[in-house]
Design an enzyme around this catalytic site. Sequence first.
Site, PDB file in Angstrom:
ATOM      1  CB  ALA A 184       7.139 -14.572   6.188  1.00  0.00           C
ATOM      2  CB  VAL A 188      -3.366 -12.785   3.298  1.00  0.00           C
ATOM      3  CG1 VAL A 188      -2.036 -13.505   3.450  1.00  0.00           C
ATOM      4  CG2 VAL A 188      -3.170 -11.276   3.181  1.00  0.00           C
ATOM      5  CE1 TYR A 204      -1.563  -0.373   7.753  1.00  0.00           C
ATOM      6  CE2 TYR A 204      -1.431   1.327   9.454  1.00  0.00           C
ATOM      7  CZ  TYR A 204      -0.935   0.176   8.860  1.00  0.00           C
ATOM      8  OH  TYR A 204       0.191  -0.418   9.377  1.00  0.00           O
ATOM      9  CE  LYS A 216      -2.179  -2.855  10.198  1.00  0.00           C
ATOM     10  NZ  LYS A 216      -1.641  -4.215  10.119  1.00  0.00           N
ATOM     11  CB  ILE A 225       8.954  -0.612  11.958  1.00  0.00           C
ATOM     12  CG1 ILE A 225       8.133  -0.716  13.264  1.00  0.00           C
ATOM     13  CG2 ILE A 225      10.050  -1.659  11.909  1.00  0.00           C
ATOM     14  CD1 ILE A 225       8.877  -0.488  14.552  1.00  0.00           C
TER      15      ILE A 225
HETATM   16  P1  NDP Z   1       6.220  -4.493   4.031  1.00  0.00           P
HETATM   17  O1  NDP Z   1       5.493  -3.668   3.022  1.00  0.00           O
HETATM   18  O2  NDP Z   1       7.691  -4.312   4.178  1.00  0.00           O
HETATM   19  O3  NDP Z   1       5.934  -6.066   3.754  1.00  0.00           O
HETATM   20  C1  NDP Z   1       4.619  -6.492   3.658  1.00  0.00           C
HETATM   21  C2  NDP Z   1       4.571  -7.989   3.488  1.00  0.00           C
HETATM   22  O4  NDP Z   1       3.184  -8.359   3.406  1.00  0.00           O
HETATM   23  C3  NDP Z   1       5.236  -8.480   2.221  1.00  0.00           C
HETATM   24  O5  NDP Z   1       5.923  -9.702   2.441  1.00  0.00           O
HETATM   25  C4  NDP Z   1       4.048  -8.704   1.275  1.00  0.00           C
HETATM   26  O6  NDP Z   1       4.235  -9.729   0.313  1.00  0.00           O
HETATM   27  C5  NDP Z   1       2.974  -9.130   2.243  1.00  0.00           C
HETATM   28  N1  NDP Z   1       1.646  -8.898   1.695  1.00  0.00           N
HETATM   29  C6  NDP Z   1       1.045  -7.720   1.417  1.00  0.00           C
HETATM   30  N2  NDP Z   1      -0.155  -7.933   0.872  1.00  0.00           N
HETATM   31  C7  NDP Z   1      -0.318  -9.270   0.805  1.00  0.00           C
HETATM   32  C8  NDP Z   1      -1.339 -10.118   0.299  1.00  0.00           C
HETATM   33  N3  NDP Z   1      -2.471  -9.637  -0.232  1.00  0.00           N
HETATM   34  N4  NDP Z   1      -1.159 -11.457   0.383  1.00  0.00           N
HETATM   35  C9  NDP Z   1      -0.018 -11.973   0.905  1.00  0.00           C
HETATM   36  N5  NDP Z   1       0.975 -11.230   1.384  1.00  0.00           N
HETATM   37  C10 NDP Z   1       0.824  -9.896   1.324  1.00  0.00           C
HETATM   38  O7  NDP Z   1       5.459  -4.222   5.405  1.00  0.00           O
HETATM   39  P2  NDP Z   1       6.024  -4.084   6.910  1.00  0.00           P
HETATM   40  O8  NDP Z   1       6.971  -5.170   7.187  1.00  0.00           O
HETATM   41  O9  NDP Z   1       6.420  -2.688   7.131  1.00  0.00           O
HETATM   42  O10 NDP Z   1       4.679  -4.296   7.734  1.00  0.00           O
HETATM   43  C11 NDP Z   1       4.292  -5.548   8.275  1.00  0.00           C
HETATM   44  C12 NDP Z   1       3.039  -5.355   9.117  1.00  0.00           C
HETATM   45  O11 NDP Z   1       3.324  -4.423  10.154  1.00  0.00           O
HETATM   46  C13 NDP Z   1       1.853  -4.796   8.343  1.00  0.00           C
HETATM   47  O12 NDP Z   1       0.664  -5.375   8.786  1.00  0.00           O
HETATM   48  C14 NDP Z   1       1.881  -3.327   8.708  1.00  0.00           C
HETATM   49  O13 NDP Z   1       0.605  -2.754   8.604  1.00  0.00           O
HETATM   50  C15 NDP Z   1       2.361  -3.388  10.138  1.00  0.00           C
HETATM   51  N6  NDP Z   1       2.952  -2.149  10.602  1.00  0.00           N
HETATM   52  C16 NDP Z   1       4.084  -1.656  10.006  1.00  0.00           C
HETATM   53  C17 NDP Z   1       4.629  -0.464  10.458  1.00  0.00           C
HETATM   54  C18 NDP Z   1       5.868   0.132   9.870  1.00  0.00           C
HETATM   55  O14 NDP Z   1       6.245   1.234  10.303  1.00  0.00           O
HETATM   56  N7  NDP Z   1       6.553  -0.509   8.945  1.00  0.00           N
HETATM   57  C19 NDP Z   1       3.985   0.302  11.532  1.00  0.00           C
HETATM   58  C20 NDP Z   1       2.806  -0.309  12.075  1.00  0.00           C
HETATM   59  C21 NDP Z   1       2.315  -1.497  11.617  1.00  0.00           C
HETATM   60  P3  NDP Z   1       5.291  -9.550  -0.924  1.00  0.00           P
HETATM   61  O15 NDP Z   1       6.659  -9.517  -0.291  1.00  0.00           O
HETATM   62  O16 NDP Z   1       5.068 -10.780  -1.759  1.00  0.00           O
HETATM   63  O17 NDP Z   1       4.918  -8.281  -1.598  1.00  0.00           O
END
Ligand code: NDP
Length: 248
Positions: free
Chosen positions: A15, A65, A156, A160, A189
Site C-alpha cells: 500500500a 510479505v 512472475y 500470478k 498500469i
Molecule cells: P509498485 O512497484 O509500484 O509497488 C509495489 C508495492 O509492493 C510497494 O509498496 C512495495 O513496498 C510493496 N512490496 C514489494 N515487495 C514487498 C515485500 N517483500 N514486502 C512488503 N511489501 C512489498 O507496484 P505496482 O503498484 O505497479 O503493482 C502492484 C501489484 O499489481 C503487484 O502485485 C503487481 O505485480 C501487480 N501488477 C502491476 C501491473 C502494472 O502495470 N503496474 C500490471 C499487472 C499487475 P515498498 O513501497 O516499501 O517498496
Amino acid sequence: MSLTFEDKVALVTGAGRGIGRAIAESLAKEGVTVICVSRSESSCGSAADAINASGGKAIAKAVDVSDGAAVASCCEELLEAHQNIDILVNNAGITKDNLLFRMSEEDWTDVINTNLNSCFFWVKGLARPMTRKRWGRIINITSVSGIMGNAGQTNYAAAKAGMIGFTKSLAKELASRNVTANAVAPGFIETDMTADIADAAMDKILPMIPLKRMGKSEDIANMVTYLASEEANYITGQVFTVDGGMAM
Ligand code: NDP
C-alpha cells in the site's frame, strides 16, 4: 451506485506506492479503516499519514510479505487489536524479469515468495476470523501475465497464474462461510513497476491494447473497492481483467 461498507477494516499489502496505495485511499474514502502494509516504514507510513490527513483512518505496518513468520506474528498482533480484518487485498508484488536461460534460481524464488507465497501467509493469518464472522472479502492482485504468459517473465507469470488457482480454490473452500475470494488482473498500469519500460518497448506494447493507453492505479482501485463492498456479495472465484482490452 453508492457502495456500502459498515464498520469494515481492510489490510492492503504493497500500500506504500502505486496500485496498492490507490486501493488503500479508495477504501479509506468509503469509510473503511485501512492497515497499509509495505516493505519500508517510510512508504507505508506516508500512505497512512496521507489517508489520516484527509479525514480517513489508517495505520502503517512495515512487514516483508515473503517472510511467513513475520506475516504470522503481524496477523496475531493485528487481530488482538482489531478482532477481525474484514477485507484482505494481496497486492504487494515484484518483478525480476529475465529470459529463462538467464534467470537465476534466486530471482525465481524471490518472485514466487513475494507474489504467491505471501498470499498463502496472509490468508492463513486472517481468514479464520472472517469465516467465524460469516463475512469476508479476499482480493488478490494478479496480472494479465498470469493469464497470457509473457516472454521474460516465467517467474512472475507462474506466480500470478498460481494466484488465480489459489483464488479459485479458496473461493470454493470459503463460500459456505460467506467469505468471497476474487482476483483482479491489471494490464499495463502507470506505476514505479512500469516506469522503466523503454519507449521502444512501449511502442510495441501500445498497439496490443485496444484502448491504446496505459491504465491508472485508480482503474484497479475502483474494481477492488467494488469487489470489497456489500454490493459484490454474489461474486466469488472470478478473475477480472482491467487492461484496456488487451487480454480479450
Ligand atoms: P509498485 O512497484 O509500484 O509497488 C509495489 C508495492 O509492493 C510497494 O509498496 C512495495 O513496498 C510493496 N512490496 C514489494 N515487495 C514487498 C515485500 N517483500 N514486502 C512488503 N511489501 C512489498 O507496484 P505496482 O503498484 O505497479 O503493482 C502492484 C501489484 O499489481 C503487484 O502485485 C503487481 O505485480 C501487480 N501488477 C502491476 C501491473 C502494472 O502495470 N503496474 C500490471 C499487472 C499487475 P515498498 O513501497 O516499501 O517498496
